[in-house]
Design an enzyme around this catalytic site. Structure first.
Site, mmCIF file in Angstrom:
data_model
loop_
_atom_site.group_PDB
_atom_site.id
_atom_site.type_symbol
_atom_site.label_atom_id
_atom_site.label_comp_id
_atom_site.label_asym_id
_atom_site.label_seq_id
_atom_site.Cartn_x
_atom_site.Cartn_y
_atom_site.Cartn_z
ATOM 1 N N TYR A 1 -10.267 -5.100 5.686
ATOM 2 C CA TYR A 1 -8.974 -4.880 4.588
ATOM 3 C C TYR A 1 -7.928 -5.616 6.173
ATOM 4 C CZ TYR A 1 -10.762 -0.682 2.473
ATOM 5 O OH TYR A 1 -11.183 -0.192 1.247
ATOM 6 N N THR B 1 -5.465 5.259 -19.399
ATOM 7 C CA THR B 1 -5.160 4.537 -20.349
ATOM 8 C C THR B 1 -4.013 6.179 -20.558
ATOM 9 O OG1 THR B 1 -5.950 6.599 -21.342
ATOM 10 C CG2 THR B 1 -7.386 4.442 -21.466
HETATM 11 N N1 NAP Z 1 -15.449 1.639 -1.085
HETATM 12 C C1 NAP Z 1 -14.733 0.824 -1.799
HETATM 13 O O1 NAP Z 1 -15.004 -0.455 -2.775
HETATM 14 C C2 NAP Z 1 -13.622 0.757 -2.073
HETATM 15 C C3 NAP Z 1 -12.813 0.004 -3.070
HETATM 16 C C4 NAP Z 1 -11.481 -0.194 -3.262
HETATM 17 C C5 NAP Z 1 -10.417 0.946 -2.405
HETATM 18 N N2 NAP Z 1 -11.471 2.081 -1.277
HETATM 19 C C6 NAP Z 1 -10.489 3.029 -0.463
HETATM 20 O O2 NAP Z 1 -10.023 3.847 -1.267
HETATM 21 C C7 NAP Z 1 -8.822 4.676 -1.000
HETATM 22 C C8 NAP Z 1 -8.063 4.580 -2.507
HETATM 23 O O3 NAP Z 1 -8.168 3.718 -3.035
HETATM 24 P P1 NAP Z 1 -6.506 2.792 -3.189
HETATM 25 O O4 NAP Z 1 -5.655 2.865 -2.503
HETATM 26 O O5 NAP Z 1 -7.380 1.811 -3.386
HETATM 27 O O6 NAP Z 1 -6.287 3.881 -4.343
HETATM 28 P P2 NAP Z 1 -5.131 4.768 -4.843
HETATM 29 O O7 NAP Z 1 -5.271 5.765 -3.740
HETATM 30 O O8 NAP Z 1 -5.884 5.042 -6.532
HETATM 31 O O9 NAP Z 1 -3.770 5.168 -4.998
HETATM 32 C C9 NAP Z 1 -3.182 3.975 -4.509
HETATM 33 C C10 NAP Z 1 -2.118 3.423 -5.400
HETATM 34 O O10 NAP Z 1 -0.820 4.893 -5.949
HETATM 35 C C11 NAP Z 1 0.194 4.863 -4.955
HETATM 36 N N3 NAP Z 1 0.336 6.652 -4.589
HETATM 37 C C12 NAP Z 1 -0.395 7.304 -3.581
HETATM 38 N N4 NAP Z 1 0.457 8.320 -3.503
HETATM 39 C C13 NAP Z 1 1.573 8.379 -4.336
HETATM 40 C C14 NAP Z 1 1.698 9.578 -5.359
HETATM 41 N N5 NAP Z 1 1.753 10.609 -4.438
HETATM 42 N N6 NAP Z 1 2.379 9.067 -6.247
HETATM 43 C C15 NAP Z 1 3.002 8.125 -6.426
HETATM 44 N N7 NAP Z 1 1.796 7.059 -6.100
HETATM 45 C C16 NAP Z 1 0.809 7.119 -5.685
HETATM 46 C C17 NAP Z 1 0.050 3.894 -3.673
HETATM 47 O O11 NAP Z 1 1.848 3.354 -3.681
HETATM 48 P P3 NAP Z 1 2.201 3.706 -2.701
HETATM 49 O O12 NAP Z 1 1.597 3.187 -0.886
HETATM 50 O O13 NAP Z 1 3.699 3.158 -3.075
HETATM 51 O O14 NAP Z 1 1.755 5.438 -2.626
HETATM 52 C C18 NAP Z 1 -0.339 3.542 -3.888
HETATM 53 O O15 NAP Z 1 0.155 2.054 -5.376
HETATM 54 C C19 NAP Z 1 -8.289 2.881 -0.090
HETATM 55 O O16 NAP Z 1 -7.380 3.178 0.735
HETATM 56 C C20 NAP Z 1 -9.836 2.619 0.318
HETATM 57 O O17 NAP Z 1 -10.013 2.948 1.451
HETATM 58 C C21 NAP Z 1 -12.364 1.873 -1.256
#
Ligand code: NAP
Length: 287
Positions: A65, A219
């Site tokens: 990252y 969805t």
């Molecule tokens: N192992 C793997 O292959 C893999 C792949 C992808 C991700 N990851 C890990 O998983 C973590 C989580 O995944 P992710 O960040 O992609 O997705 P996520 O946590 O499902 O969603 C993050 C998104 O949701 C928004 N968000 C967060 N809290 C919110 C809330 N309370 N209300 C409204 N919107 C909210 C964030 O925007 P804002 O910044 O505006 O809050 C961001 O756009 C990553 O940070 C990473 O560490 C691992």
């Protein structure tokens, strides 16, 4: 807020520590496309410090990252908190010269990624390293070789415990014949419930499950179900989505990512939200 009247979910044991059920993922603390530094590094550091103040303890991150930018911020924030958090990193991918995410799963690339993690966090700091696989859920010699390299790096003291990410049942079952697996980190959420078989296997095996993209937009009917329950319970759809995961299985530790302190606090508070059985069923059935 109605949540304060509820009892909340118990902490969980991970790498020998009791940790709260909701962690944090650092992937949003970068520039666009998960590359470069965040627009406001000082604000990102304040967010990490707020997370530590809230007693959030499980931090999911990866050197690729940025590369390295969230890790450097995290290392800075953790300086005063060593020994309290579970730092979970990932190896197996990297960005090539065209800024495309490509696999880096050979023993040489895994070791190079490990050296990078160690140079940022220092020896003894990393609790779990996930071997992050990809879309290929078959058990192959490449997977066997990569797992053996992870075991060798754990034995030489680079980190404490092995995790697996983006793996299928055959890969997890094979890994368990070779070594202990502390955690699995696959995609799972209200919007993506395809990984139930692996999740159930981890639940039965006492292995932590760290769903990534826990707030994935699904969805229209999944979004509507989250919205409906959020409205009824006077909370937010993100809180319902996280709470649904906590109820789904006792070994789940969601790692939501955010660059906003308001969202961080909201996500943290979801740990105290209890959902009625009708909501759990509704959200499980939403397609
Ligand atoms: N192992 C793997 O292959 C893999 C792949 C992808 C991700 N990851 C890990 O998983 C973590 C989580 O995944 P992710 O960040 O992609 O997705 P996520 O946590 O499902 O969603 C993050 C998104 O949701 C928004 N968000 C967060 N809290 C919110 C809330 N309370 N209300 C409204 N919107 C909210 C964030 O925007 P804002 O910044 O505006 O809050 C961001 O756009 C990553 O940070 C990473 O560490 C691992």
């Amino acid at each position: 807020m109605p949540m304060s009247a509820t009892t909340g979910h118990s902490d969980i044991e991970l790498v020998g520590r009791r940790v709260p059920r909701i962690g944090y993922g650092t992937m949003r603390l970068t520039g666009p496309g998960v590359l470069g530094p965040p627009a406001d590094p000082a604000a990102a550091l304040r967010l990490l410090e707020r997370a530590l103040q809230l007693q959030i303890a499980v931090f999911d991150t990866a050197w690729y990252y940025g590369p390295d930018t969230p890790n450097q911020l995290l290392a800075q924030a953790l300086r005063r908190h060593t020994g309290r958090v579970v730092l979970a990193t990932k190896l197996g991918w990297e960005y090539d010269s065209s800024r495309r995410l490509v696999s880096a799963q050979t023993p040489e690339r895994l070791r190079a990624g490990m050296r990078r993690d160690l140079s940022t966090f220092g020896a003894g700091a990393i609790s779990i390293v996930h071997l992050r696989w990809g879309n290929d859920r078959a058990l192959t010699d490449d997977f066997r070789r990569a797992l053996a390299t992870m075991m060798e790096m754990r034995e030489n003291g680079s980190f404490t415990a092995i995790g697996l990410s983006n793996v299928g049942v055959a890969q997890l079952e094979y890994a368990l014949t070779q070594t202990d697996i502390e955690s699995v980190s696959n995609s799972f959420s209200v919007a993506d419930q395809r990984d139930e078989e692996v999740l159930d296997l981890t639940t039965r095996g006492g292995i932590a499950y760290l769903p990534w993209l826990p707030l994935r937009a699904g969805t229209a009917s999944q979004a509507a179900a989250l919205q409906t329950w959020a409205h009824r319970l006077a909370v937010t759809p993100a809180q319902v989505a996280l709470s649904w995961l906590l109820h789904r299985a006792a070994n789940i530790i969601p790692i939501p990512g955010t660059a906003s302190i308001k969202h961080l606090e909201e996500n943290h508070a979801a740990e105290r939200l209890q959902l009625p059985a009708e909501a759990l069923a509704d959200l499980a059935a939403a397609r």
